[in-house]
Scaffold this motif. Structure first.
Motif, PDB file in Angstrom:
ATOM      1  N   ASP A   1      -7.010  -3.128  -3.061  1.00  0.00           N
ATOM      2  CA  ASP A   1      -7.593  -2.330  -2.176  1.00  0.00           C
ATOM      3  C   ASP A   1      -8.233  -2.937  -1.128  1.00  0.00           C
ATOM      4  OD1 ASP A   1     -10.034  -3.620  -3.085  1.00  0.00           O
ATOM      5  OD2 ASP A   1     -10.751  -2.211  -4.470  1.00  0.00           O
ATOM      6  N   ASP A   2      -8.864  -2.123  -0.077  1.00  0.00           N
ATOM      7  CA  ASP A   2      -9.247  -2.766   1.048  1.00  0.00           C
ATOM      8  C   ASP A   2     -10.324  -4.003   0.964  1.00  0.00           C
ATOM      9  OD1 ASP A   2      -7.619  -1.128   2.526  1.00  0.00           O
ATOM     10  OD2 ASP A   2      -9.285   0.569   2.749  1.00  0.00           O
ATOM     11  N   TRP A   3     -10.840  -4.016  -0.144  1.00  0.00           N
ATOM     12  CA  TRP A   3     -12.196  -4.978  -0.351  1.00  0.00           C
ATOM     13  C   TRP A   3     -11.320  -6.315  -1.316  1.00  0.00           C
ATOM     14  CZ3 TRP A   3     -12.950   0.217  -0.883  1.00  0.00           C
ATOM     15  CH2 TRP A   3     -13.789   0.661   0.022  1.00  0.00           C
ATOM     16  N   GLY A   4     -10.037  -6.097  -1.712  1.00  0.00           N
ATOM     17  CA  GLY A   4      -9.472  -7.291  -2.051  1.00  0.00           C
ATOM     18  C   GLY A   4      -9.516  -7.218  -3.587  1.00  0.00           C
ATOM     19  N   PHE A   5      -9.923  -6.245  -4.161  1.00  0.00           N
ATOM     20  CA  PHE A   5      -9.809  -5.955  -5.709  1.00  0.00           C
ATOM     21  C   PHE A   5      -8.375  -5.639  -5.973  1.00  0.00           C
ATOM     22  CE2 PHE A   5     -14.250  -5.541  -4.774  1.00  0.00           C
ATOM     23  CZ  PHE A   5     -14.649  -6.434  -5.475  1.00  0.00           C
ATOM     24  N   GLU A   6      -7.975  -6.133  -7.175  1.00  0.00           N
ATOM     25  CA  GLU A   6      -6.804  -5.862  -7.834  1.00  0.00           C
ATOM     26  C   GLU A   6      -6.736  -4.658  -8.849  1.00  0.00           C
ATOM     27  OE1 GLU A   6      -2.707  -8.030  -8.542  1.00  0.00           O
ATOM     28  OE2 GLU A   6      -4.205  -8.497 -10.072  1.00  0.00           O
ATOM     29  N   LEU A   7      -6.066  -3.630  -8.518  1.00  0.00           N
ATOM     30  CA  LEU A   7      -6.127  -2.737  -9.775  1.00  0.00           C
ATOM     31  C   LEU A   7      -4.711  -2.485 -10.207  1.00  0.00           C
ATOM     32  CD1 LEU A   7      -7.330  -0.221 -11.091  1.00  0.00           C
ATOM     33  CD2 LEU A   7      -6.471   1.201  -9.059  1.00  0.00           C
ATOM     34  N   CYS A   8      -4.388  -2.692 -11.625  1.00  0.00           N
ATOM     35  CA  CYS A   8      -3.154  -2.739 -12.274  1.00  0.00           C
ATOM     36  C   CYS A   8      -2.993  -1.427 -13.184  1.00  0.00           C
ATOM     37  CB  CYS A   8      -2.942  -3.729 -13.009  1.00  0.00           C
ATOM     38  SG  CYS A   8      -2.741  -5.371 -12.005  1.00  0.00           S
ATOM     39  N   LEU A   9      -2.047  -0.649 -13.082  1.00  0.00           N
ATOM     40  CA  LEU A   9      -1.968   0.539 -14.098  1.00  0.00           C
ATOM     41  C   LEU A   9      -0.294   0.436 -14.634  1.00  0.00           C
ATOM     42  CD1 LEU A   9      -2.780   3.357 -11.608  1.00  0.00           C
ATOM     43  CD2 LEU A   9      -4.049   2.411 -13.015  1.00  0.00           C
ATOM     44  N   PRO A  10      -0.607   0.737 -16.062  1.00  0.00           N
ATOM     45  CA  PRO A  10       0.515   0.628 -16.866  1.00  0.00           C
ATOM     46  C   PRO A  10       1.673   1.525 -16.367  1.00  0.00           C
ATOM     47  CG  PRO A  10      -0.950   1.870 -18.177  1.00  0.00           C
ATOM     48  CD  PRO A  10      -1.630   1.193 -16.795  1.00  0.00           C
ATOM     49  N   ASP A  11       2.958   1.084 -16.283  1.00  0.00           N
ATOM     50  CA  ASP A  11       4.063   1.834 -16.244  1.00  0.00           C
ATOM     51  C   ASP A  11       5.052   2.136 -17.373  1.00  0.00           C
ATOM     52  OD1 ASP A  11       3.750   2.118 -13.290  1.00  0.00           O
ATOM     53  OD2 ASP A  11       4.771   0.142 -12.998  1.00  0.00           O
TER      54      ASP A  11
END
Length: 234
Positions: free
Chosen positions: A66-76
């Motif tokens: 995101d814009d703040w540099g936090f990584e978000l991972c979602l399972p595929d």
């Protein structure tokens, strides 16, 4: 529900004696649907089982920042992330169909299978341990005049070929005596899992030895199980 300890389960299955526990009666004349004499199969068999447990998890995921540099991972995609195979000593008992106070096991024979410890018949349950029983007599006034005979598996035999399906777990009345142990990654310990209805069994028995394969999975889809068993009459 009057519960059975692992030792009492083994006693009712015939794997070990247990004084003071009433044993269910059995049907006298035992034949298959084709008239095959099954008495030559009756007895205890001991051997080993290879138990392979597949553990489900995330095998593919999409990660964004995101814009703040936090990584978000979602399972595929979910699938088997790893498998673990353990070997266990086992006891398997084939006997005549159990007969309770009011009902009789609707199988050509009764089967009870349990893992055994290296130095004792009643090990602490760890990953890969299992109990399977085709029918069992339990004491519970809420289910009816005790004792009550519960059937779990539908079994069939054609010559030396044995097949079966787990059709009722009876976990709704607290009598889930068909159980497998696997590692639970959330609590980080080995825990019991009650296999789904539809679990299958197939194999060969000739009165001297028996080979079985059991395919199952856990109700929460977290695990799949393959048990391959070979045992000799004792």
């Amino acid at each position: 529900m009057t519960t059975l300890s692992r030792r009492r389960f083994l006693a009712t299955s015939g794997a070990i004696p247990f004084l003071g526990l009433a044993m269910p009666t059995v049907v006298s004349a035992q034949q298959s649907a084709t008239g095959q004499d099954l008495s030559t199969l009756h007895g205890e068999y001991r051997g080993t089982a290879s138990v392979t447990i597949g553990y489900y998890g995330t095998v593919a995921e999409t990660c964004t920042t995101d814009d703040w540099g936090f990584e978000l991972c979602l399972p595929d995609e979910f699938g088997i992330t790893h498998r673990n195979t353990v070997r266990k000593n086992v006891s398997l008992v084939i006997s005549e169909s159990l007969r309770g106070e009011a009902t009789t096991e609707d199988n050509p024979f009764s089967v009870a299978i349990a893992t055994l410890g290296e130095h004792t018949d009643t090990p602490p349950a760890t990953e890969g341990d299992f109990n399977f029983v085709s029918a069992l007599e339990v004491l519970d006034p809420e289910l009816g005049p005790p004792p009550v005979l519960l059937q779990y598996w539908n079994l069939a035999i054609d010559g030396s070929a044995i097949t079966g399906e787990l059709t009722n777990r009876h976990t709704n009345v607290g009598a889930g005596y068909n159980v497998l142990w696997a590692y639970d990654q959330f609590v980080q310990m080995d825990t019991p899992h009650w296999p789904v209805e539809g679990t299958t069994l197939e194999g060969l028995a000739d009165g001297d030895s028996i080979r079985l394969r059991i395919d199952s999975r856990s109700p929460d889809q977290a695990n799949e199980y393959v048990i391959e068993l070979e045992a000799e009459r004792v």
